[in-house]
Scaffold this motif. Structure first.
Motif, PDB file in Angstrom:
ATOM      1  N   ARG A 175     -14.080 -28.552  -6.602  1.00  0.00           N
ATOM      2  CA  ARG A 175     -13.481 -27.441  -7.446  1.00  0.00           C
ATOM      3  C   ARG A 175     -12.398 -28.610  -8.202  1.00  0.00           C
ATOM      4  N   GLU A 176     -12.214 -27.207  -9.102  1.00  0.00           N
ATOM      5  CA  GLU A 176     -11.133 -27.629 -10.256  1.00  0.00           C
ATOM      6  C   GLU A 176      -9.935 -27.210  -9.484  1.00  0.00           C
ATOM      7  N   ASP A 177      -8.934 -28.118 -10.344  1.00  0.00           N
ATOM      8  CA  ASP A 177      -7.323 -28.157  -9.790  1.00  0.00           C
ATOM      9  C   ASP A 177      -6.796 -27.654  -9.051  1.00  0.00           C
ATOM     10  N   GLU A 178      -6.863 -25.671 -10.254  1.00  0.00           N
ATOM     11  CA  GLU A 178      -5.921 -24.913  -9.502  1.00  0.00           C
ATOM     12  C   GLU A 178      -6.711 -24.317  -8.871  1.00  0.00           C
ATOM     13  N   GLU A 179      -8.319 -24.625  -8.852  1.00  0.00           N
ATOM     14  CA  GLU A 179      -8.682 -23.778  -7.269  1.00  0.00           C
ATOM     15  C   GLU A 179      -8.012 -24.518  -6.271  1.00  0.00           C
ATOM     16  N   VAL A 180      -8.332 -25.932  -6.072  1.00  0.00           N
ATOM     17  CA  VAL A 180      -7.853 -27.201  -5.303  1.00  0.00           C
ATOM     18  C   VAL A 180      -6.064 -26.721  -4.670  1.00  0.00           C
ATOM     19  N   ALA A 181      -5.151 -26.068  -5.612  1.00  0.00           N
ATOM     20  CA  ALA A 181      -3.992 -26.035  -5.426  1.00  0.00           C
ATOM     21  C   ALA A 181      -3.553 -24.779  -4.618  1.00  0.00           C
ATOM     22  N   GLU A 182      -4.413 -24.180  -4.160  1.00  0.00           N
ATOM     23  CA  GLU A 182      -4.622 -22.810  -2.921  1.00  0.00           C
ATOM     24  C   GLU A 182      -4.464 -23.160  -1.547  1.00  0.00           C
ATOM     25  N   GLY A 183      -5.369 -24.788  -1.816  1.00  0.00           N
ATOM     26  CA  GLY A 183      -5.566 -24.873  -0.296  1.00  0.00           C
ATOM     27  C   GLY A 183      -7.278 -25.783  -0.560  1.00  0.00           C
ATOM     28  N   LYS A 184      -6.930 -27.012   0.568  1.00  0.00           N
ATOM     29  CA  LYS A 184      -7.872 -27.636   0.355  1.00  0.00           C
ATOM     30  C   LYS A 184      -8.115 -28.216   2.130  1.00  0.00           C
ATOM     31  N   ILE A 185      -9.959 -28.131   2.269  1.00  0.00           N
ATOM     32  CA  ILE A 185     -10.161 -28.924   3.736  1.00  0.00           C
ATOM     33  C   ILE A 185      -8.932 -29.846   4.155  1.00  0.00           C
ATOM     34  N   PRO A 186      -8.476 -30.265   4.923  1.00  0.00           N
ATOM     35  CA  PRO A 186      -7.757 -31.537   5.600  1.00  0.00           C
ATOM     36  C   PRO A 186      -8.138 -33.109   5.559  1.00  0.00           C
TER      37      PRO A 186
END
Length: 99
Positions: free
Chosen positions: A25-36
């Motif tokens: 995903r894009e940076d702004e999407e990942v900023a909302e949280g990602k899989i540990p």
């Protein structure tokens, strides 16, 4: 293309399985949280960052809904990598998030 459901990936993460996840995903999407422990490589940069990906490791590809990660799987498979797509993406993720 081999696919996994998000619930299957949750179990692998919770059991501390030796899985490798790449979030495209894009940076702004990942900023909302990602899989540990997931590695973040946006889809548009993936082809330029293959040197960061171990060809001996199997990867689970992740995006918002499963479309971009499916394209990432196709790209990586063409380069000889072992990959599986998380069908349904982060929209269906019910596990912990790392911010």
């Amino acid at each position: 293309m081999e696919e996994l459901k998000p619930a299957e990936v949750v179990k692998l993460v919770e059991n501390n399985s030796e899985i490798a996840v790449i979030d495209v995903r894009e940076d702004e999407e990942v900023a909302e949280g990602k899989i540990p422990r997931a590695k973040h490589i946006p889809l548009g940069k993936l082809a330029y960052r293959l040197d960061e990906i171990d060809p001996n490791q199997e990867y689970i590809m992740v995006c918002r809904s499963g479309g971009r990660s499916g394209r990432a799987c196709e790209l990586l498979k063409a380069h000889g990598y072992k990959v599986r797509n998380m069908d349904g993406g982060m929209l269906e993720w019910k596990g912990e998030l790392e911010k």
